[in-house]
Design a protein around this motif. Structure first.
Motif, PDB file in Angstrom:
ATOM      1  N   ARG A 269       0.849  -1.188   0.000  1.00  8.50           N
ATOM      2  CA  ARG A 269       0.000   0.000   0.000  1.00  8.50           C
ATOM      3  C   ARG A 269       0.885   1.238   0.000  1.00  8.50           C
ATOM      4  O   ARG A 269       1.805   1.342   0.782  1.00  8.50           O
ATOM      5  N   THR A 270       0.607   2.142  -0.913  1.00 10.28           N
ATOM      6  CA  THR A 270       1.371   3.374  -0.996  1.00 10.28           C
ATOM      7  C   THR A 270       0.733   4.400  -0.072  1.00 10.28           C
ATOM      8  O   THR A 270      -0.396   4.813  -0.292  1.00 10.28           O
ATOM      9  N   ILE A 271       1.445   4.797   0.953  1.00  2.86           N
ATOM     10  CA  ILE A 271       0.933   5.811   1.859  1.00  2.86           C
ATOM     11  C   ILE A 271       1.772   7.076   1.679  1.00  2.86           C
ATOM     12  O   ILE A 271       2.871   7.029   1.120  1.00  2.86           O
ATOM     13  N   PRO A 272       1.276   8.213   2.130  1.00  7.73           N
ATOM     14  CA  PRO A 272       1.999   9.465   1.890  1.00  7.73           C
ATOM     15  C   PRO A 272       3.468   9.452   2.323  1.00  7.73           C
ATOM     16  O   PRO A 272       4.316   9.968   1.608  1.00  7.73           O
ATOM     17  N   LYS A 273       3.806   8.885   3.470  1.00  4.14           N
ATOM     18  CA  LYS A 273       5.207   8.858   3.900  1.00  4.14           C
ATOM     19  C   LYS A 273       6.056   8.036   2.943  1.00  4.14           C
ATOM     20  O   LYS A 273       7.210   8.364   2.681  1.00  4.14           O
ATOM     21  N   GLU A 274       5.495   6.960   2.404  1.00  2.00           N
ATOM     22  CA  GLU A 274       6.217   6.169   1.408  1.00  2.00           C
ATOM     23  C   GLU A 274       6.444   6.982   0.135  1.00  2.00           C
ATOM     24  O   GLU A 274       7.461   6.835  -0.525  1.00  2.00           O
ATOM     25  N   ILE A 275       5.489   7.843  -0.192  1.00  2.00           N
ATOM     26  CA  ILE A 275       5.645   8.712  -1.356  1.00  2.00           C
ATOM     27  C   ILE A 275       6.808   9.671  -1.123  1.00  2.00           C
ATOM     28  O   ILE A 275       7.646   9.876  -2.002  1.00  2.00           O
ATOM     29  N   TYR A 276       6.884  10.252   0.057  1.00  2.00           N
ATOM     30  CA  TYR A 276       8.004  11.131   0.409  1.00  2.00           C
ATOM     31  C   TYR A 276       9.326  10.386   0.234  1.00  2.00           C
ATOM     32  O   TYR A 276      10.260  10.878  -0.406  1.00  2.00           O
ATOM     33  N   ASN A 277       9.415   9.194   0.802  1.00  2.00           N
ATOM     34  CA  ASN A 277      10.655   8.416   0.731  1.00  2.00           C
ATOM     35  C   ASN A 277      11.009   8.044  -0.695  1.00  2.00           C
ATOM     36  O   ASN A 277      12.171   8.138  -1.098  1.00  2.00           O
ATOM     37  N   LYS A 278      10.032   7.634  -1.469  1.00  2.00           N
ATOM     38  CA  LYS A 278      10.289   7.226  -2.859  1.00  2.00           C
ATOM     39  C   LYS A 278      10.751   8.415  -3.694  1.00  2.00           C
ATOM     40  O   LYS A 278      11.717   8.308  -4.457  1.00  2.00           O
ATOM     41  N   ILE A 279      10.079   9.559  -3.569  1.00  2.00           N
ATOM     42  CA  ILE A 279      10.483  10.739  -4.337  1.00  2.00           C
ATOM     43  C   ILE A 279      11.884  11.181  -3.914  1.00  2.00           C
ATOM     44  O   ILE A 279      12.733  11.490  -4.760  1.00  2.00           O
ATOM     45  N   SER A 280      12.164  11.180  -2.608  1.00  2.99           N
ATOM     46  CA  SER A 280      13.509  11.545  -2.124  1.00  2.99           C
ATOM     47  C   SER A 280      14.572  10.627  -2.710  1.00  2.99           C
ATOM     48  O   SER A 280      15.615  11.088  -3.177  1.00  2.99           O
ATOM     49  N   ASP A 281      14.305   9.331  -2.684  1.00  7.61           N
ATOM     50  CA  ASP A 281      15.267   8.362  -3.230  1.00  7.61           C
ATOM     51  C   ASP A 281      15.488   8.566  -4.727  1.00  7.61           C
ATOM     52  O   ASP A 281      16.612   8.500  -5.212  1.00  7.61           O
ATOM     53  N   GLU A 282      14.407   8.802  -5.463  1.00  9.76           N
ATOM     54  CA  GLU A 282      14.517   8.995  -6.910  1.00  9.76           C
ATOM     55  C   GLU A 282      15.271  10.279  -7.245  1.00  9.76           C
ATOM     56  O   GLU A 282      16.046  10.327  -8.203  1.00  9.76           O
ATOM     57  N   LEU A 283      15.062  11.338  -6.473  1.00  6.21           N
ATOM     58  CA  LEU A 283      15.799  12.584  -6.692  1.00  6.21           C
ATOM     59  C   LEU A 283      17.284  12.400  -6.402  1.00  6.21           C
ATOM     60  O   LEU A 283      18.136  12.840  -7.180  1.00  6.21           O
TER      61      LEU A 283
ATOM     62  N   ILE B 295       4.271  24.548 -11.033  1.00 11.58           N
ATOM     63  CA  ILE B 295       3.295  23.663 -10.401  1.00 11.58           C
ATOM     64  C   ILE B 295       3.662  22.229 -10.788  1.00 11.58           C
ATOM     65  O   ILE B 295       3.792  21.923 -11.973  1.00 11.58           O
ATOM     66  N   ILE B 296       3.845  21.395  -9.800  1.00 12.62           N
ATOM     67  CA  ILE B 296       4.185  19.989 -10.025  1.00 12.62           C
ATOM     68  C   ILE B 296       2.963  19.157  -9.690  1.00 12.62           C
ATOM     69  O   ILE B 296       2.325  19.352  -8.665  1.00 12.62           O
ATOM     70  N   ARG B 297       2.632  18.214 -10.556  1.00 16.29           N
ATOM     71  CA  ARG B 297       1.529  17.278 -10.304  1.00 16.29           C
ATOM     72  C   ARG B 297       2.115  15.980  -9.766  1.00 16.29           C
ATOM     73  O   ARG B 297       3.066  15.437 -10.326  1.00 16.29           O
ATOM     74  N   VAL B 298       1.538  15.498  -8.690  1.00 14.73           N
ATOM     75  CA  VAL B 298       1.879  14.182  -8.151  1.00 14.73           C
ATOM     76  C   VAL B 298       0.555  13.464  -7.962  1.00 14.73           C
ATOM     77  O   VAL B 298      -0.204  13.772  -7.051  1.00 14.73           O
ATOM     78  N   ASP B 299       0.266  12.549  -8.860  1.00 15.01           N
ATOM     79  CA  ASP B 299      -1.000  11.826  -8.823  1.00 15.01           C
ATOM     80  C   ASP B 299      -0.753  10.379  -8.419  1.00 15.01           C
ATOM     81  O   ASP B 299       0.240   9.769  -8.815  1.00 15.01           O
ATOM     82  N   VAL B 300      -1.655   9.851  -7.624  1.00 15.02           N
ATOM     83  CA  VAL B 300      -1.574   8.466  -7.169  1.00 15.02           C
ATOM     84  C   VAL B 300      -2.781   7.723  -7.729  1.00 15.02           C
ATOM     85  O   VAL B 300      -3.927   8.090  -7.460  1.00 15.02           O
ATOM     86  N   VAL B 301      -2.500   6.709  -8.532  1.00 13.05           N
ATOM     87  CA  VAL B 301      -3.550   5.871  -9.113  1.00 13.05           C
ATOM     88  C   VAL B 301      -3.251   4.442  -8.676  1.00 13.05           C
ATOM     89  O   VAL B 301      -2.312   3.822  -9.173  1.00 13.05           O
ATOM     90  N   GLY B 302      -4.015   3.967  -7.729  1.00 11.24           N
ATOM     91  CA  GLY B 302      -3.718   2.651  -7.157  1.00 11.24           C
ATOM     92  C   GLY B 302      -2.380   2.716  -6.446  1.00 11.24           C
ATOM     93  O   GLY B 302      -2.179   3.536  -5.563  1.00 11.24           O
ATOM     94  N   ASP B 303      -1.446   1.883  -6.858  1.00 14.28           N
ATOM     95  CA  ASP B 303      -0.104   1.871  -6.277  1.00 14.28           C
ATOM     96  C   ASP B 303       0.917   2.567  -7.161  1.00 14.28           C
ATOM     97  O   ASP B 303       2.118   2.454  -6.931  1.00 14.28           O
TER      98      ASP B 303
END
Length: 106
Positions: free
Chosen positions: A2-16, A74-82
């Motif tokens: 399950r993708t939760i907001p904190k996981e999104i933070y971590n994933k974006i940080s890692d990818e950057l 403006i940056i779009r960050v959309d979550v569709v499922g996982d």
């Protein structure tokens, strides 16, 4: 998973940090905002949670000011499922779904 907001933070940080996600336009910007939409997950987090966490990751990496009204980018960050999709909003403040309707409003 399950993708939760904190996981999104971590994933974006890692990818950057690994340079898999590059946003060269954000280096030049003086301010930015994150808009988000979430589909799925039955309401256990909302799009504002996604925007807040993603915005935090972008801020930590780029040190660009967050500005909710009239930002440079403006940056779009959309979550569709996982799946998390990161993109640049090129249309500005006006939602594209309303662009033709605005011509006819008095």
């Amino acid at each position: 998973l399950r993708t939760i907001p904190k996981e999104i933070y971590n994933k974006i940080s890692d990818e950057l940090k690994s340079r898999n996600l590059t946003l060269p336009f954000l280096k030049e910007a003086k301010s930015f905002r994150v808009d988000s939409e979430r589909l799925g997950h039955n309401g256990w987090f909302n799009s504002k949670d996604v925007a807040r966490q993603a915005g935090g990751a972008f801020y930590e990496f780029f040190k660009v000011k967050v500005q909710m009204k009239e930002p440079d980018e403006i940056i779009r960050v959309d979550v569709v499922g996982d799946v998390v999709v990161v993109s640049r909003n090129l249309s500005g403040e006006i939602e594209l779904s309303k662009r033709h309707k605005l011509k006819f409003v008095n």
